[in-house]
Design a protein around this motif. Structure first.
Motif, PDB file in Angstrom:
ATOM      1  N   ILE A  38      -0.554  -2.551  -0.150  1.00  0.00           N
ATOM      2  CA  ILE A  38      -0.744  -1.236  -0.778  1.00  0.00           C
ATOM      3  C   ILE A  38      -1.749  -0.413   0.023  1.00  0.00           C
ATOM      4  CG2 ILE A  38      -1.690  -0.065  -2.811  1.00  0.00           C
ATOM      5  CD1 ILE A  38      -0.422  -2.343  -4.495  1.00  0.00           C
ATOM      6  N   PHE A  39      -2.849  -1.057   0.449  1.00  0.00           N
ATOM      7  CA  PHE A  39      -3.824  -0.347   1.284  1.00  0.00           C
ATOM      8  C   PHE A  39      -3.178   0.158   2.571  1.00  0.00           C
ATOM      9  CE2 PHE A  39      -7.455  -2.942  -0.719  1.00  0.00           C
ATOM     10  CZ  PHE A  39      -7.715  -1.929  -1.646  1.00  0.00           C
ATOM     11  N   LYS A  40      -2.360  -0.688   3.194  1.00  0.00           N
ATOM     12  CA  LYS A  40      -1.685  -0.309   4.437  1.00  0.00           C
ATOM     13  C   LYS A  40      -0.728   0.857   4.193  1.00  0.00           C
ATOM     14  CE  LYS A  40       1.847  -2.596   6.084  1.00  0.00           C
ATOM     15  NZ  LYS A  40       2.721  -3.619   6.645  1.00  0.00           N
ATOM     16  N   ALA A  41       0.010   0.808   3.093  1.00  0.00           N
ATOM     17  CA  ALA A  41       0.957   1.883   2.779  1.00  0.00           C
ATOM     18  C   ALA A  41       0.226   3.199   2.517  1.00  0.00           C
ATOM     19  CB  ALA A  41       1.809   1.493   1.575  1.00  0.00           C
ATOM     20  N   VAL A  42      -0.897   3.140   1.838  1.00  0.00           N
ATOM     21  CA  VAL A  42      -1.683   4.349   1.579  1.00  0.00           C
ATOM     22  C   VAL A  42      -2.224   4.904   2.894  1.00  0.00           C
ATOM     23  CG1 VAL A  42      -3.808   5.207   0.514  1.00  0.00           C
ATOM     24  CG2 VAL A  42      -2.265   3.759  -0.801  1.00  0.00           C
ATOM     25  N   LYS A  43      -2.748   4.033   3.749  1.00  0.00           N
ATOM     26  CA  LYS A  43      -3.292   4.472   5.037  1.00  0.00           C
ATOM     27  C   LYS A  43      -2.213   5.135   5.893  1.00  0.00           C
ATOM     28  CE  LYS A  43      -5.290   2.951   9.342  1.00  0.00           C
ATOM     29  NZ  LYS A  43      -4.756   2.148  10.397  1.00  0.00           N
ATOM     30  N   ASN A  44      -1.018   4.543   5.907  1.00  0.00           N
ATOM     31  CA  ASN A  44       0.078   5.073   6.725  1.00  0.00           C
ATOM     32  C   ASN A  44       0.872   6.174   6.018  1.00  0.00           C
ATOM     33  OD1 ASN A  44      -0.597   3.220   8.709  1.00  0.00           O
ATOM     34  ND2 ASN A  44       0.875   1.705   7.980  1.00  0.00           N
ATOM     35  N   ARG A  50      10.341   2.176  -4.127  1.00  0.00           N
ATOM     36  CA  ARG A  50      11.481   1.260  -3.999  1.00  0.00           C
ATOM     37  C   ARG A  50      11.187   0.147  -3.012  1.00  0.00           C
ATOM     38  NH1 ARG A  50      17.148   4.621  -4.221  1.00  0.00           N
ATOM     39  NH2 ARG A  50      16.862   5.342  -6.350  1.00  0.00           N
ATOM     40  N   LYS A  51      10.536   0.483  -1.924  1.00  0.00           N
ATOM     41  CA  LYS A  51      10.167  -0.519  -0.933  1.00  0.00           C
ATOM     42  C   LYS A  51       9.192  -1.521  -1.557  1.00  0.00           C
ATOM     43  CE  LYS A  51       8.497  -0.918   3.791  1.00  0.00           C
ATOM     44  NZ  LYS A  51       7.970  -0.216   4.952  1.00  0.00           N
ATOM     45  N   SER A  52       8.242  -1.023  -2.316  1.00  0.00           N
ATOM     46  CA  SER A  52       7.285  -1.896  -2.994  1.00  0.00           C
ATOM     47  C   SER A  52       7.986  -2.789  -4.004  1.00  0.00           C
ATOM     48  CB  SER A  52       6.215  -1.075  -3.710  1.00  0.00           C
ATOM     49  OG  SER A  52       5.519  -0.272  -2.805  1.00  0.00           O
ATOM     50  N   LEU A  53       8.871  -2.204  -4.779  1.00  0.00           N
ATOM     51  CA  LEU A  53       9.605  -2.962  -5.787  1.00  0.00           C
ATOM     52  C   LEU A  53      10.420  -4.072  -5.139  1.00  0.00           C
ATOM     53  CD1 LEU A  53      10.257  -3.203  -8.786  1.00  0.00           C
ATOM     54  CD2 LEU A  53      12.149  -1.622  -8.430  1.00  0.00           C
ATOM     55  N   PHE A  54      11.039  -3.780  -3.999  1.00  0.00           N
ATOM     56  CA  PHE A  54      11.789  -4.799  -3.272  1.00  0.00           C
ATOM     57  C   PHE A  54      10.862  -5.921  -2.819  1.00  0.00           C
ATOM     58  CE2 PHE A  54      13.590  -6.431   0.758  1.00  0.00           C
ATOM     59  CZ  PHE A  54      14.745  -6.988   0.244  1.00  0.00           C
ATOM     60  N   GLY A  55       9.675  -5.577  -2.349  1.00  0.00           N
ATOM     61  CA  GLY A  55       8.697  -6.587  -1.930  1.00  0.00           C
ATOM     62  C   GLY A  55       8.248  -7.465  -3.081  1.00  0.00           C
ATOM     63  N   TYR A  56       7.999  -6.853  -4.232  1.00  0.00           N
ATOM     64  CA  TYR A  56       7.589  -7.634  -5.405  1.00  0.00           C
ATOM     65  C   TYR A  56       8.714  -8.550  -5.859  1.00  0.00           C
ATOM     66  CZ  TYR A  56       4.107  -3.874  -5.572  1.00  0.00           C
ATOM     67  OH  TYR A  56       3.138  -2.972  -5.252  1.00  0.00           O
ATOM     68  N   THR A  57       9.926  -8.051  -5.800  1.00  0.00           N
ATOM     69  CA  THR A  57      11.082  -8.861  -6.187  1.00  0.00           C
ATOM     70  C   THR A  57      11.223 -10.056  -5.255  1.00  0.00           C
ATOM     71  OG1 THR A  57      12.189  -6.879  -7.023  1.00  0.00           O
ATOM     72  CG2 THR A  57      13.564  -8.807  -6.620  1.00  0.00           C
ATOM     73  N   ARG A  58      11.024  -9.837  -3.968  1.00  0.00           N
ATOM     74  CA  ARG A  58      11.100 -10.946  -3.010  1.00  0.00           C
ATOM     75  C   ARG A  58      10.054 -12.004  -3.336  1.00  0.00           C
ATOM     76  NH1 ARG A  58      11.082  -8.547   2.890  1.00  0.00           N
ATOM     77  NH2 ARG A  58       9.805 -10.408   3.062  1.00  0.00           N
ATOM     78  N   LYS A  59       8.881 -11.577  -3.754  1.00  0.00           N
ATOM     79  CA  LYS A  59       7.830 -12.539  -4.105  1.00  0.00           C
ATOM     80  C   LYS A  59       8.243 -13.361  -5.327  1.00  0.00           C
ATOM     81  CE  LYS A  59       4.054 -10.469  -1.748  1.00  0.00           C
ATOM     82  NZ  LYS A  59       4.311 -11.128  -0.493  1.00  0.00           N
TER      83      LYS A  59
END
Length: 153
Positions: A38-44, A50-59
């Protein structure tokens, strides 16, 4: 009297996570990976739900793999070997992801590790996508992309 039969709960616990070592460590690393991501996404300026949701789902799906490994482990009487190896794989994967996020956030990371992460990062996304496409289409997507690039020249 209607109640919950504790025998069924014990069997369910055994097959889900019974005796699985280091699950708490994996959960902690997953939380740290999400936080650094999340820190990286905010910085960039790339915070995309949707990308975050996909990442959480993968976890979450990782736990399905661990549960499956545990069931196979129990059925084959492997004494936790398969499950332990599976959890260790995901622990290493999460730790690498955290280090990668930290490097992209500007935190000092050992140079050799940072170089290896760049190589892994460049290879992993394209090759995985192409592997999936190769399986689905039955064609070699890499060769087709090369041929299309040559035709455009």
């Amino acid at each position: 009297m209607g109640g919950v039969n504790l025998e069924y709960l014990e069997v369910a616990h055994l097959y889900l996570f019974g005796g699985v070592k280091f699950v708490e460590l994996l959960l902690m690393l997953m939380a740290l990976d999400i936080l650094t991501g999340i820190f990286k996404a905010v910085k960039n300026e790339n915070l995309w739900s949707r990308k975050s949701l996909f990442g959480y789902t993968r976890k979450l799906l990782i736990f399905i793999v661990i549960i499956t490994a545990n069931i196979i482990d129990q059925v084959l009487s492997l004494n936790g070997t398969l499950t332990f190896a599976t959890v260790l794989f995901y622990i290493a994967n999460e730790a690498l992801s955290i280090v990668e996020n930290m490097a992209q956030l500007g935190v000092l990371v050992p140079q050799q590790l940072a170089e290896k992460l760049k190589v892994i990062e460049n290879q992993s996304e394209e090759s995985f996508t192409n592997e999936v496409l190769n399986e689905l289409t039955g064609k070699d997507v890499d060769k087709e992309l090369e041929m299309n690039e040559e035709e455009e020249k």
